[in-house]
Structure formats: structure tokens, C-alpha cells
Design a protein around this motif. Structure first.
Motif, PDB file in Angstrom:
ATOM      1  N   MET A 151     -10.653   3.009  -0.856  1.00 18.85           N
ATOM      2  CA  MET A 151     -10.060   1.691  -0.828  1.00 18.85           C
ATOM      3  C   MET A 151      -8.766   1.859   0.062  1.00 18.85           C
ATOM      4  SD  MET A 151      -9.410  -1.440  -2.206  1.00 18.85           S
ATOM      5  CE  MET A 151      -8.345  -2.647  -2.664  1.00 18.85           C
ATOM      6  N   VAL A 153      -9.909   1.900   3.646  1.00 22.87           N
ATOM      7  CA  VAL A 153     -10.114   0.654   4.262  1.00 22.87           C
ATOM      8  C   VAL A 153      -8.626   0.185   4.873  1.00 22.87           C
ATOM      9  CG1 VAL A 153     -10.764  -1.559   3.944  1.00 22.87           C
ATOM     10  CG2 VAL A 153     -12.002   0.257   2.618  1.00 22.87           C
ATOM     11  N   LEU A 172      -9.336 -11.996   4.184  1.00 20.81           N
ATOM     12  CA  LEU A 172      -9.235 -10.821   3.493  1.00 20.81           C
ATOM     13  C   LEU A 172      -9.175 -11.073   1.916  1.00 20.81           C
ATOM     14  CD1 LEU A 172      -6.895  -8.547   5.643  1.00 20.81           C
ATOM     15  CD2 LEU A 172      -9.469  -8.158   5.241  1.00 20.81           C
ATOM     16  N   ARG A 173      -8.302 -12.181   1.626  1.00 25.67           N
ATOM     17  CA  ARG A 173      -8.176 -12.577   0.295  1.00 25.67           C
ATOM     18  C   ARG A 173      -9.493 -13.164  -0.324  1.00 25.67           C
ATOM     19  NH1 ARG A 173      -5.995 -12.564  -3.751  1.00 25.67           N
ATOM     20  NH2 ARG A 173      -4.565 -14.208  -4.754  1.00 25.67           N
ATOM     21  N   GLY A 212     -11.601 -10.384  -1.496  1.00 24.22           N
ATOM     22  CA  GLY A 212     -11.334  -9.836  -2.551  1.00 24.22           C
ATOM     23  C   GLY A 212     -10.061  -8.876  -2.454  1.00 24.22           C
ATOM     24  N   ALA A 213      -9.447  -9.114  -1.250  1.00 23.82           N
ATOM     25  CA  ALA A 213      -8.059  -8.285  -1.174  1.00 23.82           C
ATOM     26  C   ALA A 213      -7.197  -8.760  -2.144  1.00 23.82           C
ATOM     27  CB  ALA A 213      -7.750  -8.300   0.343  1.00 23.82           C
ATOM     28  N   ALA A 214      -6.374  -7.956  -2.832  1.00 28.02           N
ATOM     29  CA  ALA A 214      -5.217  -8.303  -3.535  1.00 28.02           C
ATOM     30  C   ALA A 214      -4.045  -8.583  -2.754  1.00 28.02           C
ATOM     31  CB  ALA A 214      -5.010  -7.201  -4.718  1.00 28.02           C
ATOM     32  N   PRO A 215      -3.518  -9.539  -3.183  1.00 30.54           N
ATOM     33  CA  PRO A 215      -1.835  -9.568  -2.340  1.00 30.54           C
ATOM     34  C   PRO A 215      -1.198  -8.326  -2.265  1.00 30.54           C
ATOM     35  CG  PRO A 215      -2.158 -11.262  -3.976  1.00 30.54           C
ATOM     36  CD  PRO A 215      -3.340 -10.575  -4.094  1.00 30.54           C
ATOM     37  N   ARG A 216      -1.114  -7.471  -3.035  1.00 31.77           N
ATOM     38  CA  ARG A 216      -0.421  -5.989  -2.796  1.00 31.77           C
ATOM     39  C   ARG A 216      -1.310  -5.325  -1.892  1.00 31.77           C
ATOM     40  NH1 ARG A 216      -3.550  -2.931  -5.949  1.00 31.77           N
ATOM     41  NH2 ARG A 216      -4.577  -3.889  -7.671  1.00 31.77           N
ATOM     42  N   THR A 217      -2.546  -5.453  -1.660  1.00 29.51           N
ATOM     43  CA  THR A 217      -3.313  -4.801  -0.722  1.00 29.51           C
ATOM     44  C   THR A 217      -2.875  -5.282   0.479  1.00 29.51           C
ATOM     45  OG1 THR A 217      -5.332  -4.702  -2.114  1.00 29.51           O
ATOM     46  CG2 THR A 217      -5.826  -4.356   0.272  1.00 29.51           C
TER      47      THR A 217
END
Lengths: 240, 436
Positions: free
Chosen positions: B1, B4, B340-341, B344-349
Motif C-alpha cells: 500500500m 503504491v 484514484l478515489r 478505492g484510494a482513501a482521502p488520507r491516502t
């Protein structure tokens, strides 16, 4: 059919924060596993909003939206992001790719945020790269274009890569938001044909939004979102 | 993760490499300024402190302590007045005094200072952590009359290497700075008796001769001019009665520049200082070298602080530019964030993504700057050593430098919170539908 439906919507009402008027009202809507559905509706009927609700990016104001039996509203934001990564592949209308990455890398990115999809891709093909090649092959992107950067691909090629990215690691549901609107007719037909075949092969349910009635014959079920003036909307009406 | 995120950040940064490269260069510049300044400063201080070791007091004619210390120990500047050997002998006879070495300065050999002293110098003077002087070749010069018709000299390590001199070579000293070619003591060539090991102190750059040699070189000189002044073009003064033909005598000078003093006990140093500076027939100054050096650093440190501040400001400006570059890029990247969202990318990601990107640029700048500084100082260090006697610090990265770099990096990290926060807000506001 065993297990819960992929998507289950009940008495959904949605309005944006600080705005009173409902953008979307949907009393009942279901997607069964592996089902393919065409979602039609005029512009402003809330199709994109519905997709965001189904993907758990927006949350229902009232009612329930469940993915595999689990209501988006009842889980923590981090869990929502993980479930979205695990179970949903998403295809935008256009500008799907990270322009500076190669086609292959864009596809690999599709499983990057999900352990289960990564595991499935690895289990099926041994390496993510192989899985990505396979998905691109299914979407009929010529191998000579695989190492091309996203920004240098044509719109039609970009949509194929986006679909391959949605397919990698076999999610339960593919949401496609007017993926063919930027394509001309022959390209559109080829794209839809490839997408349907690939999602069947992967066993994914497919919900495709389009106002293009020419696509209706390809789908077992067509659903229409009706718009009423003033923003209130009626529920989904089966088209046939 | 996280791998990435790093890969994405790297690829994304590569995509905007031109503006980012400029910012990286600016950060590198500031790092280089900061680290080089520190390296030179530490080298300078270490070199100065090394030269002090073992000498408890420096005694000279009444003058400013810093000046007495600089001219005697570091051969910088010119002493205004001399101190008589008689007065120094009086001090040497005091019971607290362990040793006293007189030093006469003023001549040069091809720009290198000549230090006239006696053989006690080699016995008592210490450098670094109390290391005695060691001969790389030959031996000390001999006090008293010339050996085999010539006076002798001992060369510091740098002098020997720079002018390719060895034991047995004959050299000619010059009066004063040696800038004026005419005033050379070519009537008194001197033989090299020995060469010292390197010490990392001004001794490396000096030529040591006996007091008798010094006196003989200046025999018959009047008012800083040689007896042969009549031979100089443009001067019609008659030459004074020639004393030149007389064979060199073993005479010691009446006065010298200063003396290095070692005491039996360090505890007596203030007592001795007061005693020496007590009003008498000859006003004297006794300097505690360490104290005078501290005084010097206090003056110099203002300049150093200014240089350090400049480096920090360059760094902050660079970081400001970096953040502005990333912020400006965010608007154009709203699409990318939405994609990216959807993956499945989280906002904090995405928050982490932006932080990672600026951190990569920041770290790259710092590493490049560090490399530039190590390389630059490394390339310059021989030149600095021979011309200024500055031994550049060989430590790769000291705590102090590390702290400064951490400061630059920390400021960058802190500043990148702004675009990262903005990226997160855009992500949440746009959802999957950013403006086209």
C-alpha cells in the motif's frame, strides 16, 4: 441465487448538504450477481449521483444503499474505501487514465488499493502484469499500445484501458458512467461488445449508464431514471 | 500500500519534472550553502583550537589580546611592537614557569611566514590533543653559530610539499610579506635541516629558523631597509658603511615578537597573567589563548550567523516555491484525484500522496545539496589548506549539520501539509465528479 444481491437500494432519498431539494429519489432497485443493466435517463436525472451513491462516495440522505448486503452508511469511511476497492470497478465517461503512466501500469493500478483483488489477479495469472495483459487483451487493445503512456492513447484506446482496469482482479460490480459517449458508432459497438464479453467472463455484474438507446438490445434489463421539473424524481421504472 | 503511494508519487513527480527540478535545485543550493558553511566553520575552529594546545600564555608587547594571539600563534597580521628578550628572560626565571619559547616574526618564504625561535620550540610546542612535533625527515636546526657556514631551517609539512623541498636544499628568505621582490635576504641562503610532519595547524605553513639566523639576516638593516638600499633603483642614498663582509656571527636579537609560555600548573595562569601585565619598565600583555580565541569567535559568529540565515532563507524560499508548484498543479489534477478515489484510494491516502511527493522533492534536493557540498569542499580543501591553513572538516555529517538539514526537511514537510490538505478537500468535495 444464493447470497445477497450485489446492490440493493431501498427508499433512497438524496440531497446535497445545505440544499433542501432532493436530487434523487429511488424506492427500490437491485442488481443481482453477474447481472447486466443499462441505466438510462436524461441529463440532470441524477445518473452520476446514483453511481456515486452505489460506489459509496456519496451517502444516502434517507433510505439504504447496500453493497453485498452491507449499507454504506453503517461503515466507517476507511472501510468504505476498502470495500469500494475490493468490490467495484469504475469506468468514467472520459479522462480515466493517469496520463503519465503506461497502459499496463494504469491497469495494474486497478488492484493496487485492494488486497483481495490483488490476490485474485495473482491467483489467476501469477503476476499483476500478466493479469493486466490478459485484461487488455480481452478489451482488444493491441499489444503494441500496452507500453504507451495514457496521455498518448486515443480516446477509444483510453476507454479500453479503463475497462481493463475495472476488470482486473474480478470485482463484483462494474459501474460505467457513459463510457461510450466520446466514441463514434463503430468504436462504441466494439467497445460494448468487448466489455460485455469480458465482464461475463469475469463474472462481474455491470451497470452501464447511457442515454444511447442503440445499446438497449445488448442488455437484459434497462432501467430509466425519470426526471421531474423541480428536481424531484420518481423511482426507477423498468423499461421492458 | 505505501509502496503504491511512493510509486505513484514518484511517477506523478516525474510527470511535472521541470518545475519540480527547479525547486529541487533551489533546495539543493540552500543545503549546499548551509552544509559548506558549517563544514568550513567547524574546520576553521578545530584548526584554530588545535594550534593552541599546551600553550598556557602568550606574552607580547602591550596590545589587544586577540591581536597578540593571532599574530603569534596564527601568523595573521603584524605585531606593532616587540618585546625585549631581557624582559622575557625575567619571566622565564619565575618559579611558576615551566618553559618559555621566544618567537620572532616578520620574514616570509614565498608567502609563507618565517618563525624565528630556538630549539625549545620543538621540545615544548604541542598541537591537537597534546601531540608533540614530529620530524618527517632530518632534525631540528641548531641554535648558535651557523653549521658549515650556513644557518638552518625546519620546514612545515605544507611548505615542503608545496615547494618540493627536502632536507639539504638551500632557500632564500624575504623580508616582510615578500611581495616586493627586491627585499630578499639572498646574501644569507639557509639550508633545510628538517621537515615536520603535518599537524593541521599554522605550523604546517611556516618556516622555522633560529633566533641567531634571524638576527644575522637583519644585520645592518635600518628602519626596515637593507644595507644595500643604495643599490635600489630610484634611490640615490649612499650605502651605509658595509658590515656585510663580516662573517655571520652567532648573535641573538635584542627583542622578539612574543613568547609562548607553559606553566607548571594551569591553576596559576590568571595569577601569572596579572603578574606579567603589572606596570613595569616595559608594558606587556599576557594572553590566555583560549579566552582570546573565544573572544574572536564571538566577533566572527555574527558573520557566520548571517551566512547560516542566508542559507535558511534560501531554503525557505525554495520550499515556498515547491509548495506553490504543487498547489498550482492540484487544480489540474482534480481528475486524477477522482480516478484514484474511484479506485478505492482513501482521502488520507491522497493526503499522503501529496506529502510523499513534496518529501521526495525535498529529500532529493537535500541529498543533492549535500553531495555538492561534500564534493565542492573536497575539491577546494587542498587550496584552502595551503592558502589559508583551513583544514575543512572531514566528518561527513555532524550533528549540527544534521540538525540544520532536519530543519529544512521539517519545514518542507510542514509546508506540504497545505497542498495535501487541499488535495483531500478537493477529493471530498468532488467525489467522482470533478469539474471537467
Amino acid at each position: 441465487m444464493s447470497g445477497p444481491p450485489v446492490i440493493e437500494v431501498e427508499a433512497l432519498r438524496f440531497h446535497y448538504p445545505r440544499r433542501a431539494a432532493s436530487v434523487l429519489e429511488l424506492d427500490r432497485f437491485e442488481i443481482a450477481a453477474g447481472e447486466r443493466i443499462l441505466l438510462a435517463g436524461g441529463s440532470g436525472s441524477g445518473k452520476s449521483t446514483l453511481l456515486s451513491l452505489l460506489a459509496g462516495v456519496l451517502l444516502a440522505s434517507y433510505g439504504a444503499v447496500r453493497l453485498l448486503g452491507c449499507d454504506w452508511r453503517e461503515i466507517a469511511p476507511a472501510t468504505r474505501d476498502r470495500r469500494r476497492a475490493d468490490h467495484i470497478g469504475y469506468v468514467f465517461q472520459q479522462f480515466n487514465l493517469l496520463g503519465w503512466m503506461t497502459a499496463i501500469d494504469n491497469v495494474v493500478l486497478g488492484s493496487a488499493f485492494s488486497e483481495s483483488r490483488t490476490a485474485r489477479a495473482l491467483g489467476g495469472w501469477g503476476s499483476l502484469e500478466r493479469a493486466a495483459r490478459e485484461a487488455l487483451e480481452r478489451m482488444q487493445l493491441p499489444a503494441s499500445r500496452w507500453q504507451t503512456r495514457g496521455a498518448e492513447l486515443s480516446v477509444g484506446e483510453q476507454q479500453r484501458v479503463a475497462a481493463a482496469r475495472a476488470l482486473i482482479g474480478r470485482p463484483d460490480l462494474i459501474l460505467a458512467d457513459e463510457p461510450t459517449s466520446a466514441l463514434d458508432e463503430p468504436l462504441r459497438d466494439a467497445f460494448i461488445e468487448a466489455l460485455l464479453a469480458a465482464s461475463d467472463e469475469a463474472g462481474c455484474a455491470l451497470l452501464l449508464v447511457s442515454h444511447d438507446r442503440a445499446l438497449e438490445p445488448c442488455f437484459a434489463r434497462c432501467v430509466r431514471l425519470n426526471t421531474h421539473s423541480g428536481g424531484s424524481a420518481s423511482g426507477a421504472v423498468p423499461a421492458r | 500500500m505505501s509502496s503504491v503511494i511512493l510509486r505513484l508519487a514518484w511517477a506523478s513527480a516525474l510527470n511535472r519534472r521541470l518545475p519540480l527540478a527547479l525547486m529541487v535545485a533551489a533546495i539543493a543550493l540552500s543545503t549546499a550553502i548551509l552544509v559548506s558553511t558549517e563544514r568550513l566553520r567547524e574546520g576553521l575552529r578545530a584548526g584554530f583550537s588545535e594550534a593552541l594546545s599546551g600553550t598556557d600564555l602568550v606574552v607580547g608587547a602591550r596590545s589587544h589580546p586577540v591581536q597578540v594571539m593571532l599574530s603569534t600563534l596564527f601568523h595573521l597580521g603584524h605585531p606593532a611592537q616587540n618585546v625585549s628578550l631581557a624582559a622575557l628572560e625575567g619571566i622565564a626565571s619565575l618559579p611558576q614557569v615551566k618553559w618559555l619559547v621566544p618567537v620572532a616574526l616578520g620574514d616570509t618564504y614565498r608567502g609563507m611566514p618565517v618563525v624565528a625561535t630556538n630549539t625549545d620550540y620543538f621540545r615544548w610546542v604541542r598541537t591537537g590533543e597534546s601531540r608533540p612535533l614530529v620530524f618527517a625527515q632530518g632534525r631540528a636546526f641548531s641554535d648558535g653559530p651557523p653549521q658549515e657556514g650556513r644557518f638552518e631551517a625546519v620546514l612545515g609539512a605544507t611548505v615542503a610539499t608545496r615547494f618540493a623541498l627536502k632536507r639539504g636544499d638551500i632557500i632564500t628568505l624575504a623580508h616582510g610579506s615578500g611581495a616586493i621582490g627586491e627585499l630578499v635576504h639572498d646574501d644569507q641562503p639557509i639550508r633545510v635541516a628538517g621537515v615536520l610532519d603535518g599537524t593541521g595547524t599554522p605550523i604546517d605553513r611556516s618556516v622555522l629558523i633560529s633566533l641567531e639566523a634571524f638576527e644575522a639576516l637583519h644585520a645592518g638593516w635600518v628602519g626596515g631597509l637593507p644595507p644595500r638600499v643604495g643599490q635600489l633603483p630610484g634611490l640615490r642614498q649612499a650605502a651605509p658603511p658595509s658590515t656585510m663582509s663580516a662573517p655571520p656571527e652567532a648573535r641573538r636579537p635584542v627583542s622578539v615578537t612574543a613568547a609562548l609560555v607553559g606553566l607548571h600548573s594551569r591553576a596559576q595562569v590568571f595569577n601569572m597573567q596579572r603578574q606579567i601585565e603589572r606596570p613595569g619598565p616595559e608594558p606587556l600583555t599576557a594572553v590566555l589563548p583560549g579566552v582570546a580565541l573565544d573572544e574572536l569567535w564571538r566577533v566572527i559568529s555574527r558573520g557566520e550567523d548571517l551566512l547560516r540565515l542566508t542559507g535558511l532563507l534560501v531554503g525557505l524560499t525554495a520550499i515556498g516555491g515547491l509548495i506553490a508548484t504543487i498547489l498550482a498543479g492540484l487544480e489540474a489534477r482534480r481528475r486524477e484525484l477522482a480516478v484514484l478515489r474511484a479506485l478505492g484510494a482513501a482521502p488520507r491516502t491522497l493526503f499522503a500522496l501529496v506529502i510523499a511527493e513534496s518529501s521526495i522533492a525535498n529529500a532529493l534536493g537535500i541529498v543533492l545539496g549535500l553531495a555538492a557540498s561534500v564534493l565542492g569542499v573536497g575539491l577546494l580543501s587542498p587550496w584552502l589548506r595551503t592558502n589559508f591553513g583551513i583544514e575543512s572538516s572531514s566528518t561527513w555529517l555532524t550533528m549540527q549539520q544534521g540538525a540544520l538539514l532536519a530543519l529544512v526537511f521539517g519545514a518542507g514537510l510542514l509546508a506540504s501539509l497545505l497542498p495535501a490538505w487541499r488535495a483531500m478537500r478537493l477529493t471530498l468535495a468532488d467525489g467522482l465528479a470533478p469539474p471537467h
